[in-house]
Design a protein around this motif. Sequence first.
Motif, PDB file in Angstrom:
ATOM      1  N   SER A  15      21.178  26.480   7.515  1.00  0.00           N
ATOM      2  CA  SER A  15      21.380  25.015   7.769  1.00  0.00           C
ATOM      3  C   SER A  15      22.403  24.772   8.547  1.00  0.00           C
ATOM      4  O   SER A  15      22.396  23.745   9.140  1.00  0.00           O
ATOM      5  N   SER A  16      23.172  25.729   9.002  1.00  0.00           N
ATOM      6  CA  SER A  16      24.256  25.509  10.233  1.00  0.00           C
ATOM      7  C   SER A  16      24.582  26.956  10.652  1.00  0.00           C
ATOM      8  O   SER A  16      24.303  27.911  10.319  1.00  0.00           O
ATOM      9  N   ASN A  39      21.245  22.853   1.406  1.00  0.00           N
ATOM     10  CA  ASN A  39      21.313  21.671   1.839  1.00  0.00           C
ATOM     11  C   ASN A  39      19.999  21.065   2.525  1.00  0.00           C
ATOM     12  O   ASN A  39      19.736  21.441   3.622  1.00  0.00           O
ATOM     13  N   GLU A  40      19.270  20.359   1.926  1.00  0.00           N
ATOM     14  CA  GLU A  40      17.899  19.765   2.308  1.00  0.00           C
ATOM     15  C   GLU A  40      18.019  19.030   3.298  1.00  0.00           C
ATOM     16  O   GLU A  40      17.094  19.102   4.380  1.00  0.00           O
ATOM     17  N   GLU A  41      18.924  17.992   3.394  1.00  0.00           N
ATOM     18  CA  GLU A  41      19.162  17.191   4.550  1.00  0.00           C
ATOM     19  C   GLU A  41      19.232  17.850   5.614  1.00  0.00           C
ATOM     20  O   GLU A  41      18.767  17.437   6.804  1.00  0.00           O
ATOM     21  N   LYS A  42      20.040  18.839   5.939  1.00  0.00           N
ATOM     22  CA  LYS A  42      20.360  19.768   7.091  1.00  0.00           C
ATOM     23  C   LYS A  42      19.259  20.387   7.412  1.00  0.00           C
ATOM     24  O   LYS A  42      18.742  20.514   8.553  1.00  0.00           O
ATOM     25  N   LYS A  44      16.016  19.647   6.851  1.00  0.00           N
ATOM     26  CA  LYS A  44      14.939  18.864   7.482  1.00  0.00           C
ATOM     27  C   LYS A  44      15.232  18.385   9.081  1.00  0.00           C
ATOM     28  O   LYS A  44      14.582  18.089   9.716  1.00  0.00           O
ATOM     29  N   ALA A  45      16.810  18.164   9.335  1.00  0.00           N
ATOM     30  CA  ALA A  45      17.079  17.899  10.645  1.00  0.00           C
ATOM     31  C   ALA A  45      16.860  18.826  11.609  1.00  0.00           C
ATOM     32  O   ALA A  45      16.563  18.526  12.771  1.00  0.00           O
ATOM     33  N   TYR A  59      10.701  24.539   6.082  1.00  0.00           N
ATOM     34  CA  TYR A  59      12.090  25.000   5.276  1.00  0.00           C
ATOM     35  C   TYR A  59      11.840  25.000   3.895  1.00  0.00           C
ATOM     36  O   TYR A  59      10.599  24.416   3.360  1.00  0.00           O
ATOM     37  N   VAL A  61      14.121  24.906   0.466  1.00  0.00           N
ATOM     38  CA  VAL A  61      15.405  24.834  -0.362  1.00  0.00           C
ATOM     39  C   VAL A  61      15.693  25.962  -1.085  1.00  0.00           C
ATOM     40  O   VAL A  61      14.978  26.255  -1.976  1.00  0.00           O
TER      41      VAL A  61
END
Length: 247
Positions: A15-16, A39-42, A44-45, A59, A61
């Motif tokens: 995610s990062s 981190n699902e938001e990251k 998805k983005a 993805y 999680v």
Amino acid sequence: MSNVKNTVIVITGASSGIGAASAIKLASLGGKVVLAARNEEKLKALVAEIRNAGGEASYFVTNVTDKTSLVGLVEFAIKQYGRIDSLVNNAGLMLFSDWKDVVVDDWEKMIDTNIKGYLYAIAAALPQMLEQGHGKILNMSSVAGLHVGGSSGVYSATKFFIRGITESLRKEVGVDSGVQVSMISPGVIDTGWADKVSDAKGREAAKALNEIAITPEQVADAVAYALDQPTNLTINDIVIHPTKQDW
């Protein structure tokens, strides 16, 4: 043509930082990337960014400290794409402290993520690779697995552990079973890790180190290089660090 093209690549800690940069790089080479992180938001983005650029990504999680979560990740990848060609064991935690401070909670977090997380991922993915008769496992280590610096005893120990299991895997499943096992040992990278150090003195030391850091994208180039090799050539270890880093 790139050897990464059309291969299925599972990346933990995606995610990062190095994981995200590697996902973008490998997708740009035609790889089908499966991104794993908490981190699902990251996630998805990042999937949206890769798809918008013409790449293929999905993805799941994942908590690498939970072995059932990693079993689920592998099952997801196989359901999506039918196989796993590469596993990038990247999820990691670096927390600095002096031994005298006895920060046992930080020690346990690093052991759970840096040691157990790698083992759980290997345990989930390796049987599929052995059944296929091919695969690549890339373990993200560190120069801290070569040299022990100040306030980093437990972190370094986890990276020495990764060096040990990588060499053992290479000899056992690489030589006779067609599973290529590699390692990358980066130096100081600017991934925001310094802000996660809870110990005040350790955080100060981490921020000072971070001033000379290289970028996650530079490490992602090394990841792509390692995974882009043909089946008869395995990258054992790539050491990459800032020019101004003297250890």
